[in-house]
Each structure stands twice: as structure tokens, then as C-alpha cells.
Design an enzyme around this catalytic site. Structure first.
Site, PDB file in Angstrom:
ATOM      1  N   LYS A  97      -6.778  10.682  -3.980  1.00  0.00           N
ATOM      2  CA  LYS A  97      -6.199  10.948  -2.662  1.00  0.00           C
ATOM      3  C   LYS A  97      -5.680  12.374  -2.581  1.00  0.00           C
ATOM      4  O   LYS A  97      -5.890  13.076  -1.588  1.00  0.00           O
ATOM      5  CB  LYS A  97      -5.051   9.976  -2.378  1.00  0.00           C
ATOM      6  N   HIS A 152      10.483   8.240  -1.422  1.00  0.00           N
ATOM      7  CA  HIS A 152       9.040   8.025  -1.296  1.00  0.00           C
ATOM      8  C   HIS A 152       8.754   6.937  -0.266  1.00  0.00           C
ATOM      9  O   HIS A 152       9.561   6.684   0.625  1.00  0.00           O
ATOM     10  CB  HIS A 152       8.444   7.716  -2.667  1.00  0.00           C
ATOM     11  N   SER A 180      10.703  17.137  -2.660  1.00  0.00           N
ATOM     12  CA  SER A 180       9.251  16.927  -2.614  1.00  0.00           C
ATOM     13  C   SER A 180       8.516  18.228  -2.895  1.00  0.00           C
ATOM     14  O   SER A 180       8.686  19.215  -2.176  1.00  0.00           O
ATOM     15  CB  SER A 180       8.817  16.387  -1.247  1.00  0.00           C
ATOM     16  N   ARG A 203       2.201   1.425  -4.752  1.00  0.00           N
ATOM     17  CA  ARG A 203       2.457   1.410  -6.187  1.00  0.00           C
ATOM     18  C   ARG A 203       3.389   0.263  -6.598  1.00  0.00           C
ATOM     19  O   ARG A 203       3.373  -0.150  -7.760  1.00  0.00           O
ATOM     20  CB  ARG A 203       2.992   2.766  -6.640  1.00  0.00           C
ATOM     21  N   GLU A 211       5.020   9.639  -9.656  1.00  0.00           N
ATOM     22  CA  GLU A 211       4.256   8.549  -9.044  1.00  0.00           C
ATOM     23  C   GLU A 211       3.810   7.498 -10.067  1.00  0.00           C
ATOM     24  O   GLU A 211       3.427   6.388  -9.696  1.00  0.00           O
ATOM     25  CB  GLU A 211       3.026   9.109  -8.335  1.00  0.00           C
ATOM     26  N   ARG A 267      11.588   9.952   5.966  1.00  0.00           N
ATOM     27  CA  ARG A 267      11.166  10.810   4.870  1.00  0.00           C
ATOM     28  C   ARG A 267      11.423  12.274   5.210  1.00  0.00           C
ATOM     29  O   ARG A 267      11.177  12.712   6.341  1.00  0.00           O
ATOM     30  CB  ARG A 267       9.686  10.560   4.548  1.00  0.00           C
ATOM     31  N   GLY A 294       2.661  11.100   3.094  1.00  0.00           N
ATOM     32  CA  GLY A 294       3.407  12.328   2.871  1.00  0.00           C
ATOM     33  C   GLY A 294       2.540  13.566   2.994  1.00  0.00           C
ATOM     34  O   GLY A 294       2.963  14.588   3.546  1.00  0.00           O
ATOM     35  N   LYS A 305      -3.653   1.922   1.058  1.00  0.00           N
ATOM     36  CA  LYS A 305      -3.155   3.279   1.328  1.00  0.00           C
ATOM     37  C   LYS A 305      -3.901   4.299   0.477  1.00  0.00           C
ATOM     38  O   LYS A 305      -4.273   5.373   0.963  1.00  0.00           O
ATOM     39  CB  LYS A 305      -1.654   3.333   1.046  1.00  0.00           C
TER      40      LYS A 305
END
Length: 441
Positions: free
Chosen positions: A30, A356, A181, A401, A329, A132, A104, A426
Site C-alpha cells: 500500500k 492511528h 506522523s 491490523r 505498524e 486524526r 492516512g 483496507k
């Protein structure tokens, strides 16, 4: 705004009856796919993107760029070698409305692109996307000359917002705090070559998370002709400079998503089996490559062969004390494995995970503990003391996740049910089919 439909369906996580032996073809990255789409859209000539990931996040990116005037044709590559997207740059224009979902990369990478468009571009998304942080990108773009309205509906520094593109952006030097981030840095670098003065980004906050993703951005920029000075190559610490200039159209093949390989490698570790991931790159900036070392320390062994990465579990799982700041992640999957280990684990450096798709630290603590675990949050991570777990519902909070973490636990613990396993679409389409196929079900 597109709201993700509520999905409370429960998926019985398959329980492994023995050691897993499987070869799993993991779809494309991704992170690479969405960066490549942005860079191709800003290039001076058309380019090809081979083996792109087709998932919710990447389709949102492609759709957003199309609404801004970019041509993206889906089909087969010029040599007939499989699925490819041809990206045809054109004049970026508004008015347009971009649906970021809860991606994001879309909500952060595209406002700088929108600043180069002729006309207003509105950004909106799922309810969670409003929570976010975007202030790093918004504030920086204002310093660089953009006009942005982020106060009409919600709180400043967040969605929804409108970027009033003027067809160009002056660019120059900007200071940002990207400690929440690393995407704030990548967002500015990706569009930087198209700014009149390029861009100089100075990070002035606390520890910068997910550095491999910034390295990925820099490598991909250089691959299409951009000149980038960065700390890794002897530049000033926490400073990145991109020189203005044309970007080349390229023929890029997307690597497998190594972070999405995590649950399958974990299956070998948890069951004492062997899983092969074809096409694992010998050199990569993907954070998922760190799994080779982390899961080896937790009891496995791996080898890069002509067939790909071959990972074998030893039948024992050991706890680990590890700083995951650069590879945050991976935390949910590592936490799931740690909950099944023979000794405690401490996962550090991941306070930013509270921002996240969901608050991943709170979610992991709650869900593992409700299965009988003993997890406590720390200031910047988790402490996990293994306990005998039992079945129950593992909630996902619309976080892909979290869903795969629950599936890992389900291999060793009977009667685990994953709520809304469909959220894995996703970034990892067809996860349930890949998972059951790995188990031979």
C-alpha cells in the site's frame, strides 16, 4: 463524506491443528502503491505502475487523483505481464471533492497536490478521519503559500477542509513537528519538486516515528529524477531538501507488502511451521523487512532463497524487549505473538499508535485482556505478560491490523471470533481466503 458501513459480523478465527506449511503470495505494498500514484500524477509524462495493490486505501487514492483531473487507466501492462495502471498526468483542477475514507496517506499526501491545482479541492472522510492529526501538513502548507479553510465544520488542523489551489505553490523552507506522523514529512517531500522553490522540511519536534517510510519516499523521489538531500546521506539531521524540477514518467513494479506478510510469518512462528513469501526483496525500505530479525529473536529462523523468504518456527515463542518506533505498524501482530510467548515482552517507542486508525495501544490492551491476557499500557508502548488465553470476541475498531492480530491469536486459542474481519480490505484484500488457504481449509 463516505461512511464505512457498520459491520458487526463475527468471523470464527481458524484454529491450527498442527504446523502450517504454505506458500502465500502477498499483494503489493500500500505504501509503495500510494506514493507511486502521487508521483506519477505529478510527473511530466505518463508512467506505468505494475502489480499495484487494489485495496480500499489505494482505490481511494486513485479515485481522488481522478477527481482532480489525473488519468488512471487500469488494465494489463504493455508486455502483457499482469495487472498495471497507466497514469497520465494532466492539469490538476477543481472544484472537486476528495473522499479520504480513513486512509492516512490520502488525507496527508493529497493536500499539497491540491495546492497545485486550479480551483478548490475539498477533503472529507470517515468519522474517525476527523480525529486524526493533519495540522503538520496544514500549517506547513500555509507557510509555503497555500490558502486552506479548515474551520468551517470541525476543529482546526483536521478534516474536513478545503484547499484553494492557485495552480502553483511558492514553496521554500518550513519547520514542522512530525512526531505524531512521519507522513507529514513525506507529504511535503512528494510534491516538493513541483513547488517553485522546491521545499526544505525541518522536523523540530520529538522522536520521529516510522523513519523507513520517509526513506521510502526519498528513494522513490530519486528514482524518478528528483534531487533530494536528506540526513541519511550526510545531510543535516532532521532536514530534507527537495530541489524544484520535472519528474520523469517511469515503469514501476510494486513490491509485496511486507507488513501484510506479518500474520502469515507469525503463523509459522505460532505453529512451528514453515511459510514462504515469494518475491521478498533483497533490498527494501519497507518497515516489514524488520520482521526477519524480530520474529527470529522471538523463536524462528528465516532464509532468503530463489523461492522468496522462507520462515520457520521452532515450536517455541520467546518474549522480546524491542523499540518499534521505526516500525510501529508491526506492533499489533508482534503483540499478538507476544501474548502467546513463554516469557514477558516490552514493546516501546510507539506512543504515536494512539493516533492511528484507532488507539491501537488501548485496543490491543483491551482485546487481549478480554481473552484472559495480561497487557498493560506504558507511556510509549505495551508490557505483555503471557497468560493462558481463552476464546471470545476480538473487536477490530475498523482497524485492519487489529483484525489480523486477532487471527494470529486464533491459531493457538480455540473459539476466537473476529468482529468485522472485512476491515482487512483496507490494505489486504481477500485476507480471510488467504488465511484459510494457508491452513489448507
Amino acid at each position: 463524506m463516505t461512511e464505512t458501513p457498520a459491520n458487526t459480523a463475527l468471523w470464527p478465527a481458524p484454529h491450527a491443528s498442527g504446523a502450517v506449511t504454505a506458500t502465500v503470495h502477498v499483494p503489493g505494498s500500500k505504501s509503495v502503491t500510494n506514493r507511486a500514484l502521487v508521483l506519477a500524477a505529478l510527473a511530466a509524462e505518463p508512467g506505468w505502475l505494475r502489480r499495484p495493490l487494489r485495496s480500499r486505501d489505494t482505490l481511494l487514492m486513485a479515485s481522488a487523483l481522478r477527481t482532480m483531473g489525473v488519468g488512471i487507466e487500469e488494465g494489463v501492462g504493455p508486455d502483457g505481464s499482469g495487472e498495471a495502471w497507466r497514469v497520465i498526468p494532466s492539469g490538476l483542477r477543481g472544484p472537486a471533492t476528495v473522499d479520504v475514507g480513513n486512509a492516512g496517506t490520502v488525507m496527508r499526501f493529497l493536500p499539497p497536490v491540491a495546492a497545485l491545482a486550479d480551483g478548490p479541492i475539498r477533503f472529507d472522510g470517515d468519522p474517525r478521519s476527523y480525529e486524526r492529526p493533519l495540522n503538520g501538513v496544514i500549517d506547513a502548507l500555509r507557510v509555503l503559500g497555500a490558502r486552506i479553510d479548515d474551520t468551517t465544520v470541525g476543529a482546526p488542523g483536521a478534516l474536513p477542509l478545503t484547499v484553494h489551489g492557485g495552480g502553483a505553490l511558492e514553496g521554500g523552507r518550513v519547520e514542522i513537528d512530525a512526531s505524531s506522523s512521519s507522513q507529514f514529512v513525506s507529504a511535503l517531500l512528494l510534491s516538493g519538486p513541483r513547488f517553485n522553490q522546491g521545499v526544505e522540511v525541518r522536523h523540530v519536534g520529538g522522536a520521529l516515528p516510522s523513519m523507513p517510510h520517509i526513506r521510502m519516499t526519498v528513494d522513490m523521489l530519486r528514482a524518478i529524477g528528483a534531487q533530494v538531500d536528506e540526513p541519511e546521506s550526510g545531510g543535516e539531521p532532521n532536514v530534507w531538501r527537495v530541489t524544484p524540477g520535472a519528474l520523469l514518467g517511469r515503469d514501476l513494479t510494486v513490491e509485496p507488502d511486507l507488513s501484510n506478510a506479518q500474520p502469515f510469518l507469525a503463523a509459522a512462528l505460532v505453529t512451528g511451521g514453515t511459510v514462504t513469501i515469494p518475491d521478498w526483496p533483497t533490498r527494501t525500505t519497507q518497515p516489514g523487512d524488520a520482521l526477519r530479525q524480530i520474529f527470529t529473536e522471538m523463536g524462528g529462523s528465516c532464509e532468503l532463497t530463489e523461492q522468496g523468504l522462507v520462515f520457520t518456527g521452532s515450536g517455541s515463542i520467546h518474549g522480546i524487549d524491542v523499540d518499534l518506533g521505526e516500525v510501529g505498524e508491526l506492533t499489533p501482530g508482534i503483540a499478538a505473538v507476544a501474548a502467546l510467548a513463554d516469557s514477558p515482552s516490552t514493546l516501546r517507542g510507539v506512543a504515536h499508535l494512539r493516533l492511528h486508525e484507532t488507539d491501537r495501544l488501548a485496543a490491543l490492551t483491551k482485546e487481549i485482556n478480554e481473552l484472559g491476557g495480561d497487557v498493560t499500557e506504558t507511556a510509549d508502548g505495551l508490557h505483555i505478560r503471557p497468560r493462558r488465553l481463552h476464546g471470545g470476541v476480538f473487536h477490530t475498531y475498523d482497524d485492519h491490523r487489529m483484525a489480523t492480530a486477532g487471527a494470529i491469536i486464533g491459531l493457538a486459542v480455540k473459539d476466537v471470533q473476529i468482529e468485522n474481519v472485512a476491515t482487512t480490505a483496507k490494505t489486504l484484500p481477500d485476507f480471510p481466503e488467504l488465511w484459510t488457504g494457508m491452513l489448507g481449509n
